[in-house]
Design a protein around this motif. Sequence first.
Motif, PDB file in Angstrom:
ATOM      1  N   TYR A 386       0.754  -1.180  -0.029  1.00 19.59           N
ATOM      2  CA  TYR A 386      -0.089  -0.084  -0.159  1.00 19.59           C
ATOM      3  C   TYR A 386       0.980   1.158   0.115  1.00 19.59           C
ATOM      4  O   TYR A 386       2.199   1.338   0.298  1.00 19.59           O
ATOM      5  CB  TYR A 386      -1.085  -0.070   1.240  1.00 19.59           C
ATOM      6  N   PRO A 387       0.393   2.391  -0.391  1.00 18.63           N
ATOM      7  CA  PRO A 387       1.061   3.783  -0.471  1.00 18.63           C
ATOM      8  C   PRO A 387       1.668   4.084   0.816  1.00 18.63           C
ATOM      9  O   PRO A 387       1.227   3.750   1.817  1.00 18.63           O
ATOM     10  CB  PRO A 387       0.158   4.655  -1.180  1.00 18.63           C
ATOM     11  N   TYR A 388       2.768   4.667   0.810  1.00 13.51           N
ATOM     12  CA  TYR A 388       3.408   5.201  -0.382  1.00 13.51           C
ATOM     13  C   TYR A 388       4.671   4.559  -0.854  1.00 13.51           C
ATOM     14  O   TYR A 388       5.164   3.551   0.029  1.00 13.51           O
ATOM     15  CB  TYR A 388       3.869   6.832  -0.349  1.00 13.51           C
ATOM     16  N   ALA A 389       5.021   4.458  -2.168  1.00 17.74           N
ATOM     17  CA  ALA A 389       6.256   3.897  -2.570  1.00 17.74           C
ATOM     18  C   ALA A 389       7.221   4.819  -2.411  1.00 17.74           C
ATOM     19  O   ALA A 389       8.493   4.203  -2.286  1.00 17.74           O
ATOM     20  CB  ALA A 389       6.124   3.404  -3.890  1.00 17.74           C
ATOM     21  N   TYR A 390       7.439   5.940  -2.565  1.00 23.34           N
ATOM     22  CA  TYR A 390       8.461   6.789  -2.763  1.00 23.34           C
ATOM     23  C   TYR A 390       9.057   7.037  -1.254  1.00 23.34           C
ATOM     24  O   TYR A 390      10.467   7.195  -1.378  1.00 23.34           O
ATOM     25  CB  TYR A 390       8.210   8.177  -3.402  1.00 23.34           C
ATOM     26  N   SER A 391       8.409   7.141  -0.191  1.00 15.25           N
ATOM     27  CA  SER A 391       9.059   7.435   1.078  1.00 15.25           C
ATOM     28  C   SER A 391       8.287   6.922   2.105  1.00 15.25           C
ATOM     29  O   SER A 391       6.874   6.903   2.079  1.00 15.25           O
ATOM     30  CB  SER A 391       9.164   8.741   0.992  1.00 15.25           C
ATOM     31  N   SER A 442       6.012   6.039  -9.314  1.00 15.59           N
ATOM     32  CA  SER A 442       5.412   4.781  -9.590  1.00 15.59           C
ATOM     33  C   SER A 442       3.808   4.963  -9.873  1.00 15.59           C
ATOM     34  O   SER A 442       3.376   6.012  -9.717  1.00 15.59           O
ATOM     35  CB  SER A 442       5.519   4.004  -8.281  1.00 15.59           C
ATOM     36  N   ALA A 443       3.397   4.057 -10.529  1.00 15.18           N
ATOM     37  CA  ALA A 443       1.998   4.215 -10.864  1.00 15.18           C
ATOM     38  C   ALA A 443       0.989   3.855  -9.831  1.00 15.18           C
ATOM     39  O   ALA A 443      -0.020   4.696  -9.413  1.00 15.18           O
ATOM     40  CB  ALA A 443       1.636   2.859 -11.843  1.00 15.18           C
ATOM     41  N   LEU A 444       1.563   3.391  -8.718  1.00 16.44           N
ATOM     42  CA  LEU A 444       0.842   3.225  -7.369  1.00 16.44           C
ATOM     43  C   LEU A 444       0.580   4.690  -6.807  1.00 16.44           C
ATOM     44  O   LEU A 444      -0.514   4.921  -6.385  1.00 16.44           O
ATOM     45  CB  LEU A 444       1.503   2.239  -6.280  1.00 16.44           C
TER      46      LEU A 444
END
Length: 497
Positions: A386-391, A442-444
């Motif tokens: 589940y989000p987030y992917a970036y941080s 990311s697409a997510l």
Amino acid sequence: MRLLFTLTALVYNTAAIQYPLSFLSSNNDPALSINSFIDNLSQDLSDFEISSLNDNDIAYYKQIEPSNWPIDLEQYSTDFVIRLFDWIDTDDDIPFYQSTLSLIKEQQNIKIWDSSLASKFIDIQLNKDMAQYLLTELSSQYKFNYKLLLNNLPQTIFETYPQSQLSSLEEEENDDFITNSELFFKTYRDIDSIYAWFDLLVNTYPDILSIEYIGNTFEGRPMKALRLSVHSDSKSNEIKTVVITGGIHAREWISVSTTCYILFQLLQDYENGKVSVIRYLENLDFLFLPLMNPDGYTYTWTNERLWRKNKQQTFNPRCQGIDIDHSFDFHFTSGIESPCSDDYPGESVFEALESYNWDNYLNETKHSHPIYAYIDLHSYAQEVLYPYAYSCDILPRDEENLLELAYGLSQSIRLKSGKYYQIFKACQDKGADLLPSMGSGSALDYMYHNKAYWAFVLKLRDSGTHGFLLPSKYITPVGKEIYSSIKYFAAFLLSDK
Ligand SMILES: [Zn+2]
């Protein structure tokens, strides 16, 4: 006598391969155990193993004329897939995960398959020499475990392509939807067969199913989605859409077949009058994009089974392809990865035509078909992310419900098939706090931040036995377990509204 000999050899090999750490941790000379691990890597099947293959009607690729191979299998003839796992980090060192991925990314001939900081594994494809180099280098600094995942890459790859008796749908005279679809899911399918199946579906259900044209790829292939909507057009802007995508990474074939399978099951259950499914479809629209990366997917059928990116030209003439899943406009980062990297995001946001087209399409349809929820299917590792992917520093909105939903998705899979899917924040899985480029664009995150209230990634089976090369006999079992989680998802969304 001969059988006994090969059997003994096999057992010996397995024993040597399975327990490298016990050597590593107890042996004073790690180089010795690495050497014996390397020495035992072999791709040649014994007569004993070949005869067991033949029992299952699966040919050994070396017994077939190379001109009849689906792709050039020799290109994999020196490679193995190994897993590094259960490392121990000390406070003084750069973390193992970070240091190892950085080391691997410097090497052209080591390829990362999948990695997870949360699950503590890094799976890599490499030849004997590189394995020797990498294990020696890392063991001088770190304590970690390693094992062989795939010792015969050409054969395992060969087995993922349709065997001749199932090769083409076009050979079938039958245009009945159910019969044809059951055949369709017996093996993985190339893009032409998938798009032909789309046409069959829309011809069978013209009132509730339509093909949406998303745009064209770099090589000129159409991106096609299917919209499943059981109400009249006048109501469409009141009904919220659930979006399911697959195949953003070309080699993750099971994500493509599973996206198609979910649609197939929804249609069947709707037609059979299943009350719960009728309720889902009367209150939600579904939009399926099984092939987010048509060029890359095609390339895995014609040239390189393990291709990941799209096929776009980059500024480096030697290296093609952008990783679509890093090219979206939420926390996009450029300049860290080279065009030769499997994670190359492009030089600017939406440079990948697939993400550009997708963004355009969603913007054009956002009033007529508002999106509510998003699931992006990948493989492999059996995880719900589940989000987030970036941080991991930023809390997602409504995290408590997001987490409850993630547990529900995992549980519905376990109740269906007994398979356990672990739950992580996507940034934990990718190790984005150590390596920021791993979670960027990311697409997510893009869908979660801009488009959908709920958003998840499901990394499908398995947990490393076959990795991307999951045999086609698992298409239906995986389809069923994920369909079960999608029904849970739909029920949650309706109770939430
Ligand atoms: Zn993926």
